[in-house]
Design a protein around this motif. Structure first.
Motif, mmCIF file in Angstrom:
data_model
loop_
_atom_site.group_PDB
_atom_site.id
_atom_site.type_symbol
_atom_site.label_atom_id
_atom_site.label_comp_id
_atom_site.label_asym_id
_atom_site.label_seq_id
_atom_site.Cartn_x
_atom_site.Cartn_y
_atom_site.Cartn_z
ATOM 1 N N SER A 171 21.750 63.065 12.914
ATOM 2 C CA SER A 171 22.781 63.418 13.936
ATOM 3 C C SER A 171 23.235 65.059 13.186
ATOM 4 O O SER A 171 23.552 65.649 14.522
ATOM 5 N N GLN A 191 22.340 68.793 26.770
ATOM 6 C CA GLN A 191 23.160 66.900 26.952
ATOM 7 C C GLN A 191 22.771 66.256 26.556
ATOM 8 O O GLN A 191 23.407 65.184 25.711
ATOM 9 N N HIS A 192 21.180 65.887 26.425
ATOM 10 C CA HIS A 192 19.978 65.745 26.084
ATOM 11 C C HIS A 192 20.471 65.467 24.263
ATOM 12 O O HIS A 192 20.700 64.240 24.063
ATOM 13 N N THR A 237 23.225 66.446 22.937
ATOM 14 C CA THR A 237 23.844 66.375 22.564
ATOM 15 C C THR A 237 24.016 64.644 22.285
ATOM 16 O O THR A 237 25.024 63.758 21.331
ATOM 17 N N ALA A 238 23.769 64.087 23.441
ATOM 18 C CA ALA A 238 24.257 62.272 23.441
ATOM 19 C C ALA A 238 22.615 61.884 22.524
ATOM 20 O O ALA A 238 23.915 61.025 22.000
ATOM 21 N N ILE A 239 21.851 62.170 22.213
ATOM 22 C CA ILE A 239 21.377 62.075 21.158
ATOM 23 C C ILE A 239 22.262 61.987 19.886
ATOM 24 O O ILE A 239 21.929 61.318 19.032
ATOM 25 N N ASP A 248 25.306 62.226 19.550
ATOM 26 C CA ASP A 248 26.238 61.479 19.380
ATOM 27 C C ASP A 248 25.512 59.663 19.526
ATOM 28 O O ASP A 248 26.644 59.224 18.252
ATOM 29 N N PHE A 249 24.900 59.411 19.710
ATOM 30 C CA PHE A 249 23.676 58.503 19.586
ATOM 31 C C PHE A 249 23.851 58.115 18.000
ATOM 32 O O PHE A 249 23.893 56.887 18.013
#
Length: 112
Positions: free
Chosen positions: A21, A65-66, A68-70, A72-73
């Motif tokens: 992360s 955005q992709h 950031t999504a990964i 956060d996941f």
């Protein structure tokens, strides 16, 4: 200049996810800088070509955005993962072709 590579001990799952992360966060920041730079370049594009270029620049925003999504996941999983599950990460680290990324991950896992 790269640091000598030392094999990290087996790392706990939560530690690996936290390191992942953190590294993804670095990539997200770099993507944000890229987006800003391309926005400045867009100002120099002739008005008749701007719409087409803007559509292509939208892909950079989607990439940010992709990432950031990964990020956060992985951070969310790190919060709930059991750290008593040990992973041998050396094989995965050896596949990373960017030395700085591999070194940061090795350091984070060794400190974890």
């Amino acid at each position: 200049m790269s640091l000598p590579q030392t094999k990290p001990p087996a790392a706990g799952l939560a530690t690996v996810l936290e390191a992942l992360s953190a590294e993804m966060s670095i990539a997200a920041v770099a993507c944000g800088h890229l987006d800003s730079a391309l926005g400045q370049i867009l100002e120099a594009v002739p008005p008749e070509a701007r719409m087409q270029v803007m559509q292509e620049l939208h892909m950079v925003d989607m990439l940010a955005q992709h990432i950031t999504a990964i990020t956060d996941f992985a951070a969310g999983l790190a919060q709930v993962a059991a750290d008593d599950v040990a992973l041998d990460v050396e094989a995965a680290l050896s596949r990373i072709t960017l030395g700085d990324v591999a070194n940061r991950l090795r350091e984070a896992l060794a400190a974890g």
